[in-house]
Design a protein around this motif. Structure first.
Motif, PDB file in Angstrom:
ATOM      1  N   SER A  67       0.810  -1.121   0.095  1.00 42.51           N
ATOM      2  CA  SER A  67       0.094   0.147   0.061  1.00 42.51           C
ATOM      3  C   SER A  67       0.816   1.155   0.159  1.00 42.51           C
ATOM      4  CB  SER A  67      -0.882  -0.238   1.149  1.00 42.51           C
ATOM      5  OG  SER A  67      -0.091   0.129   2.449  1.00 42.51           O
ATOM      6  N   ASP A  68       0.206   2.504  -0.072  1.00 47.14           N
ATOM      7  CA  ASP A  68       1.022   3.704  -0.020  1.00 47.14           C
ATOM      8  C   ASP A  68       0.799   4.480   1.298  1.00 47.14           C
ATOM      9  OD1 ASP A  68       1.778   3.467  -2.918  1.00 47.14           O
ATOM     10  OD2 ASP A  68      -0.188   4.410  -3.523  1.00 47.14           O
ATOM     11  N   ILE A  69       0.284   3.670   2.273  1.00 49.18           N
ATOM     12  CA  ILE A  69       0.178   4.224   3.590  1.00 49.18           C
ATOM     13  C   ILE A  69       0.420   3.276   4.748  1.00 49.18           C
ATOM     14  CG2 ILE A  69      -2.358   3.951   3.347  1.00 49.18           C
ATOM     15  CD1 ILE A  69      -2.685   6.553   5.340  1.00 49.18           C
ATOM     16  N   ILE A  70       1.113   3.591   5.620  1.00 52.23           N
ATOM     17  CA  ILE A  70       1.081   2.560   6.852  1.00 52.23           C
ATOM     18  C   ILE A  70       1.232   3.411   8.062  1.00 52.23           C
ATOM     19  CG2 ILE A  70       2.530   0.895   5.558  1.00 52.23           C
ATOM     20  CD1 ILE A  70       5.359   2.243   7.059  1.00 52.23           C
ATOM     21  N   LEU A  71       1.094   2.574   9.209  1.00 51.73           N
ATOM     22  CA  LEU A  71       1.116   3.093  10.387  1.00 51.73           C
ATOM     23  C   LEU A  71       2.588   2.673  10.879  1.00 51.73           C
ATOM     24  CD1 LEU A  71      -0.171   4.900  12.667  1.00 51.73           C
ATOM     25  CD2 LEU A  71      -1.057   2.828  13.520  1.00 51.73           C
ATOM     26  N   TYR A  72       3.473   3.752  11.204  1.00 47.84           N
ATOM     27  CA  TYR A  72       4.630   3.177  11.827  1.00 47.84           C
ATOM     28  C   TYR A  72       5.283   4.089  12.820  1.00 47.84           C
ATOM     29  CZ  TYR A  72       9.807   2.364  11.656  1.00 47.84           C
ATOM     30  OH  TYR A  72      11.009   1.829  12.024  1.00 47.84           O
ATOM     31  N   ASP A  73       5.991   3.289  13.958  1.00 53.99           N
ATOM     32  CA  ASP A  73       6.485   4.032  15.186  1.00 53.99           C
ATOM     33  C   ASP A  73       5.066   5.158  15.527  1.00 53.99           C
ATOM     34  OD1 ASP A  73       8.090   4.418  17.060  1.00 53.99           O
ATOM     35  OD2 ASP A  73       9.339   6.092  16.181  1.00 53.99           O
ATOM     36  N   ASN A  74       4.113   4.694  15.560  1.00 51.66           N
ATOM     37  CA  ASN A  74       2.855   5.582  15.904  1.00 51.66           C
ATOM     38  C   ASN A  74       2.771   6.841  15.083  1.00 51.66           C
ATOM     39  OD1 ASN A  74       0.791   5.663  17.800  1.00 51.66           O
ATOM     40  ND2 ASN A  74       1.664   6.933  19.261  1.00 51.66           N
ATOM     41  N   ARG A  75       3.072   6.839  13.852  1.00 53.55           N
ATOM     42  CA  ARG A  75       2.957   7.782  13.257  1.00 53.55           C
ATOM     43  C   ARG A  75       2.234   7.345  11.723  1.00 53.55           C
ATOM     44  NH1 ARG A  75       3.978  12.528  15.753  1.00 53.55           N
ATOM     45  NH2 ARG A  75       4.616  11.504  17.691  1.00 53.55           N
ATOM     46  N   VAL A  76       1.629   8.143  11.123  1.00 56.87           N
ATOM     47  CA  VAL A  76       1.008   7.854   9.919  1.00 56.87           C
ATOM     48  C   VAL A  76       1.853   8.383   8.809  1.00 56.87           C
ATOM     49  CG1 VAL A  76      -1.083   8.612   8.151  1.00 56.87           C
ATOM     50  CG2 VAL A  76      -1.466   8.008  10.839  1.00 56.87           C
ATOM     51  N   VAL A  77       2.222   7.535   7.970  1.00 59.87           N
ATOM     52  CA  VAL A  77       3.180   7.703   6.864  1.00 59.87           C
ATOM     53  C   VAL A  77       2.528   7.346   5.556  1.00 59.87           C
ATOM     54  CG1 VAL A  77       5.663   7.172   5.973  1.00 59.87           C
ATOM     55  CG2 VAL A  77       5.100   7.134   8.229  1.00 59.87           C
ATOM     56  N   VAL A  78       2.586   8.261   4.573  1.00 63.10           N
ATOM     57  CA  VAL A  78       2.136   8.275   3.234  1.00 63.10           C
ATOM     58  C   VAL A  78       3.656   8.193   2.374  1.00 63.10           C
ATOM     59  CG1 VAL A  78      -0.176   8.926   3.508  1.00 63.10           C
ATOM     60  CG2 VAL A  78       1.587  10.416   2.955  1.00 63.10           C
ATOM     61  N   PHE A  79       3.616   7.427   1.413  1.00 59.36           N
ATOM     62  CA  PHE A  79       4.832   7.337   0.526  1.00 59.36           C
ATOM     63  C   PHE A  79       4.528   7.200  -0.877  1.00 59.36           C
ATOM     64  CE2 PHE A  79       3.773   3.390   2.392  1.00 59.36           C
ATOM     65  CZ  PHE A  79       4.302   2.341   1.562  1.00 59.36           C
ATOM     66  N   LYS A  80       5.748   7.177  -1.660  1.00 61.83           N
ATOM     67  CA  LYS A  80       5.422   6.973  -3.279  1.00 61.83           C
ATOM     68  C   LYS A  80       6.932   6.661  -3.454  1.00 61.83           C
ATOM     69  CE  LYS A  80       1.710   8.206  -6.188  1.00 61.83           C
ATOM     70  NZ  LYS A  80       1.430   6.470  -6.090  1.00 61.83           N
TER      71      LYS A  80
END
Length: 204
Positions: free
Chosen positions: A75-88
């Motif tokens: 996917s293009d969005i994850i929850l990492y280290d209690n942060r919302v991260v969008v990426f491409k």
């Protein structure tokens, strides 16, 4: 209880290569935060508004783990280290926008698209690692036009690109047709010398 509303939406904007090498990274603190920016390993970071990565020591492991996590994600969005991260993924780099756990994903996603599209305009679709490093100043200015102190300012790629690429003197009256080529500068130098000589003669 009413949510703690804030314009501060972005914790970080990152451009990283798949080998976890940093191309460009900007971490943000709330502009009027009263919390201290220095933390120790024994002190947990409880504030979602403050930047949990104030120094390079905290940033490097976060970036390494982020690349490892997103390289396996579909996917293009994850929850990492209690942060919302969008990426491409773009060519041989990854673009990231990091926000708080309660942040609106669509807002972060549009910020990411603004970054990608404005860089494509400015760099003529050459958003590879080498081109980004060679044009570091342009990339940094584009990010500053999109986000300032974690506050999203602009998401229209054309507007961002025009602000970054506009010559500094373009709007100043009387210099629109200024020739900045080598010959144009030589002509201006010769003209200046003649004007100075004429004024010296008149003064004598």
């Amino acid at each position: 209880m009413a949510p703690n509303l804030s314009l501060f939406s972005v914790n970080a904007i990152l451009i990283l290569s798949p080998d976890t090498t940093r191309v460009l990274a900007k971490y943000y603190h709330p502009p009027h935060s009263t919390t201290t920016t220095t933390t120790t390993s024994s002190t947990p970071n409880t504030s979602q508004q403050s930047n949990p990565y104030p120094t390079l020591k905290e940033q490097k492991p976060f970036e390494k783990g982020l690349v490892e996590k997103t390289s396996k994600s579909n996917s293009d969005i994850i929850l990492y280290d209690n942060r919302v991260v969008v990426f491409k993924a773009e060519s041989d780099v990854m673009l990231y926008v990091v926000g708080g756990v309660e942040e609106n994903e669509m807002l972060l996603w549009h910020t990411l698209l603004a970054l990608r599209d404005s860089l494509n305009i400015l760099l003529k679709n050459a958003t590879d690692k080498r081109t980004l490093l060679e044009n570091y100043d342009i990339v940094s200015l584009a990010i500053d036009e999109i986000v300032d102190d974690g506050i999203i300012l602009e998401t229209d790629p054309a507007t961002i690109a025009s602000r970054v690429s506009k010559p500094p003197m373009q709007e100043v009256g009387g210099v629109k047709g200024l020739d900045l080529s080598e010959q144009g500068l030589l002509n201006a130098w010769e003209f200046g010398k003649k004007q100075l000589a004429e004024r010296l003669r008149q003064g004598l």
